[in-house]
Design a protein around this motif. Structure first.
Motif, mmCIF file in Angstrom:
data_model
loop_
_atom_site.group_PDB
_atom_site.id
_atom_site.type_symbol
_atom_site.label_atom_id
_atom_site.label_comp_id
_atom_site.label_asym_id
_atom_site.label_seq_id
_atom_site.Cartn_x
_atom_site.Cartn_y
_atom_site.Cartn_z
ATOM 1 N N LYS A 1 14.030 8.342 4.830
ATOM 2 C CA LYS A 1 13.152 7.628 3.934
ATOM 3 C C LYS A 1 11.683 7.909 4.188
ATOM 4 C CE LYS A 1 14.745 3.689 5.209
ATOM 5 N NZ LYS A 1 14.937 2.225 5.233
ATOM 6 N N LEU A 2 11.335 8.686 5.219
ATOM 7 C CA LEU A 2 9.915 8.933 5.519
ATOM 8 C C LEU A 2 9.262 9.693 4.384
ATOM 9 C CD1 LEU A 2 10.101 9.931 9.262
ATOM 10 C CD2 LEU A 2 9.455 7.754 8.304
ATOM 11 N N LYS B 1 -2.197 16.564 4.745
ATOM 12 C CA LYS B 1 -1.231 17.603 4.378
ATOM 13 C C LYS B 1 0.198 17.093 4.487
ATOM 14 C CE LYS B 1 -4.293 21.343 5.930
ATOM 15 N NZ LYS B 1 -5.423 20.468 6.271
ATOM 16 N N GLY B 2 0.349 15.793 4.753
ATOM 17 C CA GLY B 2 1.681 15.195 4.782
ATOM 18 C C GLY B 2 2.350 15.180 6.131
ATOM 19 N N SER B 3 1.628 15.499 7.202
ATOM 20 C CA SER B 3 2.201 15.500 8.549
ATOM 21 C C SER B 3 1.636 14.344 9.351
ATOM 22 C CB SER B 3 1.897 16.818 9.280
ATOM 23 O OG SER B 3 2.496 17.904 8.609
ATOM 24 N N TYR B 4 2.454 13.801 10.249
ATOM 25 C CA TYR B 4 2.022 12.725 11.124
ATOM 26 C C TYR B 4 2.408 13.120 12.552
ATOM 27 C CZ TYR B 4 1.764 10.394 6.659
ATOM 28 O OH TYR B 4 1.470 10.082 5.358
ATOM 29 N N LEU C 1 4.775 2.682 17.568
ATOM 30 C CA LEU C 1 5.612 3.491 16.688
ATOM 31 C C LEU C 1 4.908 4.799 16.348
ATOM 32 C CD1 LEU C 1 8.015 3.862 14.629
ATOM 33 C CD2 LEU C 1 6.583 2.636 12.985
ATOM 34 N N THR C 2 5.662 5.902 16.470
ATOM 35 C CA THR C 2 5.175 7.225 16.059
ATOM 36 C C THR C 2 6.263 7.879 15.227
ATOM 37 O OG1 THR C 2 3.947 7.446 18.130
ATOM 38 C CG2 THR C 2 4.287 9.449 16.844
ATOM 39 N N PHE C 3 5.872 8.486 14.097
ATOM 40 C CA PHE C 3 6.873 9.208 13.309
ATOM 41 C C PHE C 3 6.256 10.424 12.649
ATOM 42 C CE2 PHE C 3 5.214 5.758 10.702
ATOM 43 C CZ PHE C 3 4.879 6.382 9.511
ATOM 44 N N ASN C 4 7.113 11.427 12.410
ATOM 45 C CA ASN C 4 6.703 12.689 11.808
ATOM 46 C C ASN C 4 7.649 12.996 10.657
ATOM 47 O OD1 ASN C 4 6.509 15.559 11.216
ATOM 48 N ND2 ASN C 4 5.258 15.720 13.051
ATOM 49 N N ALA C 5 7.118 12.909 9.423
ATOM 50 C CA ALA C 5 7.961 13.100 8.252
ATOM 51 C C ALA C 5 8.483 14.523 8.136
ATOM 52 C CB ALA C 5 7.175 12.729 6.979
ATOM 53 N N PHE D 1 -9.927 10.258 12.647
ATOM 54 C CA PHE D 1 -10.539 11.151 11.664
ATOM 55 C C PHE D 1 -9.928 12.547 11.735
ATOM 56 C CE2 PHE D 1 -13.743 14.392 10.660
ATOM 57 C CZ PHE D 1 -14.051 14.054 9.361
ATOM 58 N N LEU D 2 -9.819 13.103 12.942
ATOM 59 C CA LEU D 2 -9.259 14.444 13.099
ATOM 60 C C LEU D 2 -7.804 14.485 12.663
ATOM 61 C CD1 LEU D 2 -10.862 15.433 16.520
ATOM 62 C CD2 LEU D 2 -11.356 16.468 14.309
ATOM 63 N N SER D 3 -7.038 13.474 13.022
ATOM 64 C CA SER D 3 -5.622 13.444 12.646
ATOM 65 C C SER D 3 -5.454 13.384 11.131
ATOM 66 C CB SER D 3 -4.926 12.240 13.290
ATOM 67 O OG SER D 3 -4.952 12.343 14.696
#
Length: 265
Positions: free
Chosen positions: A264-265, A64-67, A227-231, A55-57
Motif C-alpha cells: 500500500k505504500l 522523486k518518490g523515494s523515502y 518508523l522508516t519506510f521506502n516505497a 530539506f536534502l531528503s
C-alpha cells in the motif's frame, strides 16, 4: 548553456555529468553517484548556508518518490567528502551541523559553458586515471544469465539482505542516535508514541497500523517508536524503545518488514 561550479579556484564540478575535475590536471577526476551529486549541487548552490536533513531528503529523494533513512543521507555525504579529498580539496569544507544538517563554506564560482564543450566524454574514456581507485563508485556485477537461479543462491541472497538491513538499523541506533531528531512526531497510536521519517501523518499512521497488525507487536508502557519506510524497495522498519532513544539505559528492538505489507505504500 550548461551550469558548472568552480570550487576554490581549482576544481570544476559539473552536476550534469556528476564529475569533479581538477582544472590544471584534467586527468584527475571523480564521478559521484546521482544522489551524492544532487546533494553537492544543493550545497554549493547554497554556499555558507546550513541545509537541514529534511530539506536534502525531500529535494534529492522524496520529490522523486523515494523515502530513505538518515543513514543513507550520511553515506552520500561521506561519498562527497571522499570525492573532494580525491581531487585535492579539503574535505572539512563540508561541515556537519549537529542535529541540524550540513554546510559547505568555500569559494564557489558559477560558470555557464556552451553545449559544444564535451568535457565529460574524454575523462570517462581515459585509459589511465590515478584517482580512480578513490572514486566513490559502486561496481554492479553482471546478473546470472541462467533463467533458473539455484535455490541455494536465492536463499543466500535473502539472508544477505536481511543481515544488511539489520546492520543498517544497528548503525542508526548505536552510532547516529541524533538522526532520529529529524523524524516527525505523528502522535499516540495504539498506546505508542510514534515518530516517522516521512512527514505525512496520515500515510505514516496507515503504514504503522498495517505493520503492527501484520506482526502483532505491542508497544511497552510509555514506549516510543520510530518508523522508516521506502516505497521503491518495499522495505519498512520500526525501532521500538521503552523510552526516548537518547536516554541512558534505553532498551530498543528493531523490526524489518518487506513484501506484501508494503504494497500500500
Amino acid at each position: 548553456m550548461k551550469r558548472v561550479f568552480v570550487i576554490n579556484h581549482s576544481v570544476r564540478f559539473d552536476p550534469l555529468s556528476r564529475m569533479l575535475v581538477v582544472l590544471d590536471r584534467p586527468e584527475v577526476m571523480v564521478q559521484l553517484h546521482t544522489p551524492a551529486s544532487e546533494c553537492l549541487r544543493l550545497l554549493v548552490s547554497h554556499n555558507g548556508e546550513t541545509l537541514t536533513h529534511q530539506f536534502l531528503s525531500e529535494e534529492v529523494w522524496e520529490k522523486k518518490g523515494s523515502y530513505v533513512t538518515a543513514n543513507s543521507l550520511y553515506q552520500n555525504i561521506a561519498a562527497i567528502r571522499r570525492g573532494l579529498k580525491a581531487v585535492g580539496l579539503d574535505e572539512t569544507m563540508l561541515k556537519t551541523i549537529p542535529k541540524t544538517g550540513f554546510q559547505i563554506y568555500a569559494s564557489i564560482e558559477e560558470e555557464d559553458l556552451p553545449p559544444v564543450i564535451k568535457e565529460s566524454s574524454a575523462p570517462l574514456s581515459a585509459p589511465e586515471n590515478k584517482a580512480e581507485p578513490l572514486t566513490p563508485r559502486r561496481v554492479i556485477q553482471p546478473m546470472l544469465s541462467h533463467s533458473k537461479m539455484p535455490i541455494k543462491i536465492l536463499y543466500l541472497a535473502i539472508f544477505v539482505i536481511f543481515i544488511s538491513g539489520s546492520f543498517l538499523l544497528y548503525q542508526q541506533i548505536t552510532l547516529n542516535r541524533y538522526h532520529f531528531d529529524s523524524y516527525t512526531h505523528i502522535g499516540l497510536i495504539n498506546k505508542c508514541d510514534v515518530y516517522s521519517y516521512y512527514s505525512g501523518k496520515e500515510k505514516s499512521t496507515d503504514i504503522f497500523n498495517a505493520l503492527i497488525k501484520s506482526s502483532s507487536l505491542t508497544c511497552p508502557m510509555g514506549g516510543k517508536a520510530w518508523l522508516t519506510f521506502n516505497a521503491n524497495y518495499r522495505m519498512s522498519s520500526i525501532v521500538m524503545c521503552d523510552q526516548n532513544i537518547d536516554k541512558d539505559g534505553v532498551n530498543c528492538k528493531s523490526y524489518i518488514y518487506s513484501g506484501d505489507v508494503n504494497e500500500k505504500l
